[in-house]
Motif scaffolding. Structure first.
Motif, mmCIF file in Angstrom:
data_model
loop_
_atom_site.group_PDB
_atom_site.id
_atom_site.type_symbol
_atom_site.label_atom_id
_atom_site.label_comp_id
_atom_site.label_asym_id
_atom_site.label_seq_id
_atom_site.Cartn_x
_atom_site.Cartn_y
_atom_site.Cartn_z
ATOM 1 N N LEU A 29 0.828 -1.207 0.000
ATOM 2 C CA LEU A 29 0.000 0.000 0.000
ATOM 3 C C LEU A 29 0.859 1.251 0.000
ATOM 4 O O LEU A 29 2.059 1.200 0.265
ATOM 5 N N ILE A 30 0.219 2.354 -0.322
ATOM 6 C CA ILE A 30 0.841 3.666 -0.206
ATOM 7 C C ILE A 30 0.187 4.318 1.006
ATOM 8 O O ILE A 30 -1.045 4.321 1.128
ATOM 9 N N GLY A 31 1.008 4.814 1.912
ATOM 10 C CA GLY A 31 0.474 5.422 3.121
ATOM 11 C C GLY A 31 1.493 6.294 3.810
ATOM 12 O O GLY A 31 2.627 6.425 3.361
ATOM 13 N N LYS A 32 1.063 6.857 4.927
ATOM 14 C CA LYS A 32 1.913 7.765 5.690
ATOM 15 C C LYS A 32 1.781 7.435 7.176
ATOM 16 O O LYS A 32 0.660 7.375 7.696
ATOM 17 N N PRO A 33 2.927 7.207 7.867
ATOM 18 C CA PRO A 33 2.857 6.979 9.306
ATOM 19 C C PRO A 33 2.266 8.206 10.008
ATOM 20 O O PRO A 33 2.671 9.335 9.733
ATOM 21 N N VAL A 34 1.300 7.969 10.889
ATOM 22 C CA VAL A 34 0.631 9.048 11.603
ATOM 23 C C VAL A 34 1.214 9.206 13.005
ATOM 24 O O VAL A 34 1.517 10.295 13.448
ATOM 25 N N ARG A 35 1.379 8.057 13.702
ATOM 26 C CA ARG A 35 1.908 8.118 15.066
ATOM 27 C C ARG A 35 2.341 6.718 15.515
ATOM 28 O O ARG A 35 1.883 5.706 14.990
ATOM 29 N N VAL A 36 3.219 6.698 16.525
ATOM 30 C CA VAL A 36 3.574 5.449 17.189
ATOM 31 C C VAL A 36 2.396 5.068 18.070
ATOM 32 O O VAL A 36 1.806 5.918 18.732
ATOM 33 N N ASP A 37 2.039 3.786 18.040
ATOM 34 C CA ASP A 37 0.886 3.316 18.791
ATOM 35 C C ASP A 37 1.263 2.112 19.656
ATOM 36 O O ASP A 37 0.577 1.100 19.664
ATOM 37 N N GLY A 38 2.420 2.214 20.321
ATOM 38 C CA GLY A 38 2.853 1.149 21.208
ATOM 39 C C GLY A 38 4.094 0.433 20.729
ATOM 40 O O GLY A 38 4.755 0.848 19.773
ATOM 41 N N GLU A 39 4.410 -0.661 21.431
ATOM 42 C CA GLU A 39 5.566 -1.497 21.130
ATOM 43 C C GLU A 39 5.167 -2.960 21.220
ATOM 44 O O GLU A 39 4.194 -3.298 21.884
ATOM 45 N N THR A 40 5.951 -3.792 20.575
ATOM 46 C CA THR A 40 5.795 -5.234 20.696
ATOM 47 C C THR A 40 7.189 -5.837 20.611
ATOM 48 O O THR A 40 8.163 -5.115 20.379
ATOM 49 N N LEU A 41 7.310 -7.140 20.786
ATOM 50 C CA LEU A 41 8.587 -7.818 20.620
ATOM 51 C C LEU A 41 8.552 -8.659 19.360
ATOM 52 O O LEU A 41 7.607 -9.423 19.134
ATOM 53 N N ASN A 48 8.517 -0.937 17.146
ATOM 54 C CA ASN A 48 7.478 0.088 17.210
ATOM 55 C C ASN A 48 6.259 -0.319 16.395
ATOM 56 O O ASN A 48 6.390 -0.885 15.304
ATOM 57 N N VAL A 49 5.091 -0.011 16.927
ATOM 58 C CA VAL A 49 3.829 -0.217 16.220
ATOM 59 C C VAL A 49 3.328 1.166 15.807
ATOM 60 O O VAL A 49 3.318 2.089 16.611
ATOM 61 N N PRO A 66 -8.473 1.765 12.271
ATOM 62 C CA PRO A 66 -7.182 2.282 11.826
ATOM 63 C C PRO A 66 -6.226 1.135 11.465
ATOM 64 O O PRO A 66 -6.274 0.060 12.065
ATOM 65 N N PHE A 67 -5.369 1.385 10.482
ATOM 66 C CA PHE A 67 -4.395 0.388 10.048
ATOM 67 C C PHE A 67 -3.159 0.490 10.930
ATOM 68 O O PHE A 67 -2.530 1.535 11.029
ATOM 69 N N ARG A 68 -2.840 -0.622 11.604
ATOM 70 C CA ARG A 68 -1.666 -0.683 12.481
ATOM 71 C C ARG A 68 -0.650 -1.638 11.874
ATOM 72 O O ARG A 68 -1.019 -2.692 11.358
ATOM 73 N N ILE A 69 0.632 -1.257 11.968
ATOM 74 C CA ILE A 69 1.707 -2.083 11.424
ATOM 75 C C ILE A 69 2.937 -1.979 12.315
ATOM 76 O O ILE A 69 3.227 -0.914 12.863
#
Length: 132
Positions: A29-41, A48-49, A66-69
């Motif tokens: 996809l084409i997109g733009k990061p909006v904000r950090v939404d947490g962490e994972t391992l 960073n999520v 919302p799309f989280r990655i």
């Protein structure tokens, strides 16, 4: 002393062409990061999520907003997740190649999963499947 967390050293695949990467990705996809939404391992490394603003889906189904990655960490880097900076840490339009894990989406590789992509720039791959 032994580390208290288990870290795995991953030898990431390097895609020779954007077409090969597109073909292997579950989601592009084409997109733009909006904000950090947490962490994972991921493989024992903090990752960073992000929430992304999705502009165009070129392959796959990102699911409901919302799309989280997860920004896939480098590994093999002495506990430093992003030694050259987090690719999704820039608030700019990007071409995102993603894979799916049980916990959601993550960039396909640390180096090639999120690529800056300016408005008007042609796609570096053929997005439609060949017929016949």
């Amino acid at each position: 002393l032994l580390p208290t967390t288990s870290e795995t050293c991953v030898d990431w695949l390097h895609f020779e062409t954007p077409q090969a990467q597109f073909d292997q990705a579950a989601l592009v996809l084409i997109g733009k990061p909006v904000r950090v939404d947490g962490e994972t391992l991921i493989y024992g490394y903090k990752a960073n999520v992000y929430v992304l603003e999705v502009e165009t889906v070129l392959k796959g189904d990102p699911g409901p907003a919302p799309f989280r990655i997860v920004s896939t960490p480098v590994t093999c880097s002495a506990g430093v997740s992003y030694p050259d900076g987090d690719p999704l840490g820039r608030s700019q339009r990007m071409l995102i190649y993603a894979g799916k894990q049980e916990n959601g989406w993550l960039t396909q590789t640390p180096a090639q999963g999120a690529v800056p992509f300016d408005v008007g720039e042609p796609l570096p791959f053929r997005a439609s499947a060949p017929t016949g």
